[in-house]
Design a protein around this motif. Structure first.
Motif, mmCIF file in Angstrom:
data_model
loop_
_atom_site.group_PDB
_atom_site.id
_atom_site.type_symbol
_atom_site.label_atom_id
_atom_site.label_comp_id
_atom_site.label_asym_id
_atom_site.label_seq_id
_atom_site.Cartn_x
_atom_site.Cartn_y
_atom_site.Cartn_z
ATOM 1 N N LYS A 158 21.875 -24.373 -33.723
ATOM 2 C CA LYS A 158 21.665 -23.129 -34.381
ATOM 3 C C LYS A 158 21.699 -23.213 -36.022
ATOM 4 O O LYS A 158 22.004 -24.084 -36.572
ATOM 5 C CB LYS A 158 22.978 -22.148 -33.995
ATOM 6 C CG LYS A 158 23.013 -22.180 -32.475
ATOM 7 C CD LYS A 158 24.225 -21.183 -32.109
ATOM 8 C CE LYS A 158 24.412 -20.821 -30.705
ATOM 9 N NZ LYS A 158 25.588 -19.966 -30.458
ATOM 10 N N GLY A 159 20.797 -22.133 -36.446
ATOM 11 C CA GLY A 159 20.683 -22.110 -37.890
ATOM 12 C C GLY A 159 21.601 -21.634 -38.603
ATOM 13 O O GLY A 159 21.913 -21.963 -39.842
ATOM 14 N N ALA A 160 22.403 -20.802 -37.875
ATOM 15 C CA ALA A 160 23.464 -20.052 -38.752
ATOM 16 C C ALA A 160 24.184 -20.921 -39.543
ATOM 17 O O ALA A 160 24.708 -20.721 -40.640
ATOM 18 C CB ALA A 160 24.141 -19.042 -37.834
ATOM 19 N N PRO A 161 25.073 -21.987 -38.895
ATOM 20 C CA PRO A 161 26.037 -22.995 -39.746
ATOM 21 C C PRO A 161 25.286 -23.428 -40.819
ATOM 22 O O PRO A 161 25.868 -23.730 -42.077
ATOM 23 C CB PRO A 161 26.282 -23.902 -38.698
ATOM 24 C CG PRO A 161 26.131 -23.156 -37.437
ATOM 25 C CD PRO A 161 24.796 -22.382 -37.418
ATOM 26 N N LEU A 162 24.103 -23.931 -40.762
ATOM 27 C CA LEU A 162 23.400 -24.442 -41.916
ATOM 28 C C LEU A 162 22.988 -23.460 -43.051
ATOM 29 O O LEU A 162 23.049 -23.771 -44.239
ATOM 30 C CB LEU A 162 22.033 -24.969 -41.345
ATOM 31 C CG LEU A 162 21.032 -25.580 -42.543
ATOM 32 C CD1 LEU A 162 21.748 -26.783 -43.448
ATOM 33 C CD2 LEU A 162 19.857 -26.240 -41.854
ATOM 34 N N VAL A 163 22.701 -22.121 -42.523
ATOM 35 C CA VAL A 163 22.521 -21.141 -43.559
ATOM 36 C C VAL A 163 23.720 -20.907 -44.279
ATOM 37 O O VAL A 163 23.797 -20.753 -45.638
ATOM 38 C CB VAL A 163 21.953 -19.769 -42.788
ATOM 39 C CG1 VAL A 163 21.959 -18.791 -43.749
ATOM 40 C CG2 VAL A 163 20.473 -20.060 -42.431
ATOM 41 N N ASP A 164 24.868 -20.756 -43.562
ATOM 42 C CA ASP A 164 26.370 -20.583 -44.516
ATOM 43 C C ASP A 164 26.515 -21.685 -45.380
ATOM 44 O O ASP A 164 26.972 -21.252 -46.471
ATOM 45 C CB ASP A 164 27.205 -20.529 -43.322
ATOM 46 C CG ASP A 164 27.267 -19.545 -42.589
ATOM 47 O OD1 ASP A 164 26.494 -18.422 -42.744
ATOM 48 O OD2 ASP A 164 28.105 -19.182 -41.401
#
Length: 286
Positions: free
Chosen positions: A6-12
């Motif tokens: 998932k992209g969200a953890p990297l975005v955070d």
């Protein structure tokens, strides 16, 4: 079932890092500013623009919207780009494409100075990728794919990587970026014989075909990591989908990015990352 990248953890993670960098720049009285150049009011452009504006606001950088009429004379459009090049308060330029037919898109993108080309669209920036130099920035989607691999600890060096697609936006640059990291890279495209067989041998498969759900079970193996760059709307399924048939392959590979929720969100954050880096570089060069 595959590990879902998932992209969200990297975005955070990236946002936290960028907020800290922006705070450091503010101590030098530097406020990174992105100029968003849009011609007309195409829904896709406006949607992406809104995404970028939200990301800029979250990270604490400025965004300057330059909205121009569809019928703007070509020379006037080029002049607007030159003004942004010369504006020391603008650190990065994002120009939406495609442009109206009467404007030369190649000429327009190459007017943008490499130091402000945060979208990685100019010939100078692309040359930097192929020559392993720090000229400009790589295309945001290509770097997003690489950042996902790194964030999730996917080994690149020594691995077999297959890139499905050869566009300047993702296929060719991501292939060069993988090669720089010591992967053995094969590029497949619409004229490649046995693309499915070649893909099955890959440790890392980057799908950027531009054809929705064109990558099925014949392309994959159980130890494979898939980065799906595509995004399209499926009328049949009434939802967004990628270039990979996710439902058909997600239980047949080791790891895979979802669509939506994978590369897309990371891409907009990479744009702001490039902006912050551009502001820092320009400050050092003064």
């Amino acid at each position: 079932m595959a590990n879902i990248l998932k992209g969200a953890p990297l975005v955070d993670k990236l946002c936290k890092e960028l907020i800290a960098k922006v705070e450091e720049l503010s101590k030098q009285n530097i406020k990174p500013c992105l100029a968003i150049v849009r011609v007309g009011a195409k829904p896709n452009d406006i949607s992406y623009e809104n995404t970028i504006l939200k990301r800029c606001d979250k990270i604490g950088v400025l965004a300057k919207q330059v909205v121009l009429a569809d019928d703007i004379p070509a020379d006037d459009f080029y002049a607007e780009l030159e003004k942004l090049n010369e504006d020391s308060g603008v650190h990065g330029i994002l120009m939406f494409r495609p442009l109206p037919a009467h404007i030369d898109g190649d000429k327009a993108r190459n007017i943008i100075t490499a130091s402000k080309d945060v979208d990685g669209s100019t010939d100078a920036s692309l040359t930097g990728i192929f020559t392993d130099s720090e000229v400009g920035f790589p295309p945001c989607t290509a770097q997003a794919a690489m950042e996902i691999l790194d964030f999730y600890g996917i080994e690149i060096s020594g691995k077999n990587a297959v890139v499905l697609g050869r566009s300047l936006v993702i296929g060719k640059p991501v292939a060069m970026m993988l090669l720089r990291r010591n992967a053995s890279v094969t590029i497949c495209h619409s004229r490649t014989n046995n693309a499915d067989e070649i893909s099955r041998s890959a440790d890392i498969l980057i799908a950027c075909t531009g054809r929705p759900e064109s990558v099925g079970p014949k392309y994959v193996n159980k130890n494979q990591c898939i980065i799906d760059v595509g995004v399209s709307y499926s009328e049949a399924k009434q939802k967004l989908c990628g270039d990979v048939d996710y439902d058909a392959v997600s239980d047949k590979v080791a790891s895979i990015t979802p669509v939506p929720g994978g590369v897309g969100g990371v891409t907009s954050t990479i744009l702001v990352k490039h902006l912050v880096e551009a502001a820092a570089r320009q400050a050092c060069s003064r």
